[in-house]
Scaffold this active site. Structure first.
Site, mmCIF file in Angstrom:
data_model
loop_
_atom_site.group_PDB
_atom_site.id
_atom_site.type_symbol
_atom_site.label_atom_id
_atom_site.label_comp_id
_atom_site.label_asym_id
_atom_site.label_seq_id
_atom_site.Cartn_x
_atom_site.Cartn_y
_atom_site.Cartn_z
ATOM 1 C CG HIS A 63 40.970 47.985 46.482
ATOM 2 N ND1 HIS A 63 40.819 49.096 45.696
ATOM 3 C CD2 HIS A 63 40.954 46.930 45.637
ATOM 4 C CE1 HIS A 63 40.705 48.723 44.418
ATOM 5 N NE2 HIS A 63 40.780 47.418 44.359
ATOM 6 N N GLY A 69 49.109 50.392 53.918
ATOM 7 C CA GLY A 69 49.270 49.080 54.532
ATOM 8 C C GLY A 69 47.948 48.469 54.956
#
Ligand code: HEM
Ligand SMILES: *[C@@H]1O[C@H](CO)[C@@H](O)[C@H](O)[C@H]1NC(C)=O
Length: 323
Positions: A63, A69
């Site tokens: 997640h 990123g």
């Protein structure tokens, strides 16, 4: 002569900057030699007191990486508009373990180890603690400056079609093989019945269950998550093997024993189905491919998503707040 020297010096500076900007195994081996063992000890202690911890930490890395990123954006807690409160992150846990490890690291090497790297190291340790493969984790990520509840719109969702799942992975630089292998992270952990409602009681607006559920499995699933029952009740995602990292998850997916709808969808597409099947050929035990080696490869690839280096990030003092 002078020009030549300046050119060489500039070249050197550039080389140093490039090497600093790259992820690498052992990034902290000089700057904070005990970084990896400190994280491992904290993760081990946490897992000893709660066996669900490895699954929390593995999911947390996913997640983190899929939004902005792998930059620790999910860890930020600055009110209701924080990314962590977005609905696709529902149920994500393990924040206090990352914070504990970070606090220990700050005591030894202040301002050196990024929160994003702590998350990546913890995920690696989580896999090993679940009897999965140990791998060398790349480090050198910086922490990001963003946390916005609106940035999670492209998180993969349990109700996505296989085409959409493939698309969302491609957007992150991950291919169909990565989609299959990373989905296999569901070899550990549990899901809330909340995520089972549609699959069991209104699949594709049919008012009935997903026909891809094996009829021998359906009664068990329905009794674990009864209609209008407790949406917070939990069940293992890898039927029969929810605590151990192993290939059982792919066997379950092949045979209609997938728990999550998105896992089952891997069989809806010729390419992803072919990748799942490739681990079960008659000669697979001898000639490969290796599930564990391929999983590790995909984890390393996921860990490179949107990596921030140089001035596009920094090292937080505390993972839940910007410096
Ligand atoms: C392919 C798209 C994916 C979808 C749609 C998906 C969806 C889900 C859902 C709905 C849950 C249950 C959450 C809960 O009830 O707390 C879950 C749990 C989990 N996911 Fe995924 N996931 C995906 C990919 C991944 C990836 C790439 C990883 C890691 C590499 C991962 C690791 C986990 C783990 C370890 C759990 C168990 C968490 C726990 O026990 O608390 N998932 N996932
Ligand atoms: C998120 O998007 C909504 C709807 O577009 C908007 O009203 C809200 O201000 C946004 N929130 C943040 C924190 O940007």
């Amino acid at each position: 002569m002078m020009k030549m020297r300046i050119a060489i010096i500039i070249l050197f500076i550039l080389l140093i900057r490039i090497s600093e900007a790259e992820l690498k195994v052992g990034f902290y081996s000089q700057k904070c030699p005990n970084a990896e063992s400190i994280v491992r000890d904290i993760v081990k202690d946490a897992a000893n007191s709660n066996p669900a911890v490895p699954a929390f930490l593995l999911r947390l890395h996913f997640h983190d990486c899929f939004v902005e990123g792998c930059d620790g954006s999910i860890l930020i807690d600055n009110g209701d508009t924080s990314e962590k409160h977005a609905s696709p992150h529902q149920g994500v846990q393990g924040f206090e373990i990352i914070e504990n490890a970070k606090a220990r690291l700050e005591g030894v090497c202040p301002g050196v180890v990024s929160c994003a790297d702590v998350v990546a190291m913890a995920a690696r340790d989580a896999v090993a603690l679940s009897h999965g493969p140990f791998y060398n984790v790349e480090t050198g990520r910086k922490d990001g400056f963003m946390s916005n509840i609106n940035q999670t719109v492209r998180m993969p969702d349990v109700g996505d079609s296989i085409l959409l799942l493939k698309q969302k992975f491609i957007e992150k630089g991950l291919n169909d093989k990565d989609l299959v292998l990373l989905t296999a992270a569901h070899t550990i952990g549990t899901t809330a019945c909340f995520f089972m409602e549609e699959r069991l009681y209104n699949f594709a607006s049919s008012g009935g269950p997903d026909p891809s559920i094996n009829p021998r499995f359906l009664p068990e699933l329905s009794s674990a998550c009864p209609k209008n029952g407790d949406i917070n009740a939990r069940l293992p995602i890898d039927h029969g093997s929810g605590d151990t990292f192993d290939i059982q998850i792919l066997e379950n997916i092949r045979s209609g024993f997938a728990v999550l709808q998105s896992d089952a969808k891997l069989m809806d597409d010729q390419t992803t189905r072919g990748i799942v099947d490739s681990y079960f050929g008659i000669l697979s035990p001898l000639t490969g491919p290796s599930f564990e080696a391929d999983f590790v490869r995909s984890m390393v690839r996921m860990g490179r998503i949107g990596t921030k280096t140089g001035s596009s990030g920094n090292i937080r003092h505390v993972c839940r707040s910007f410096n």
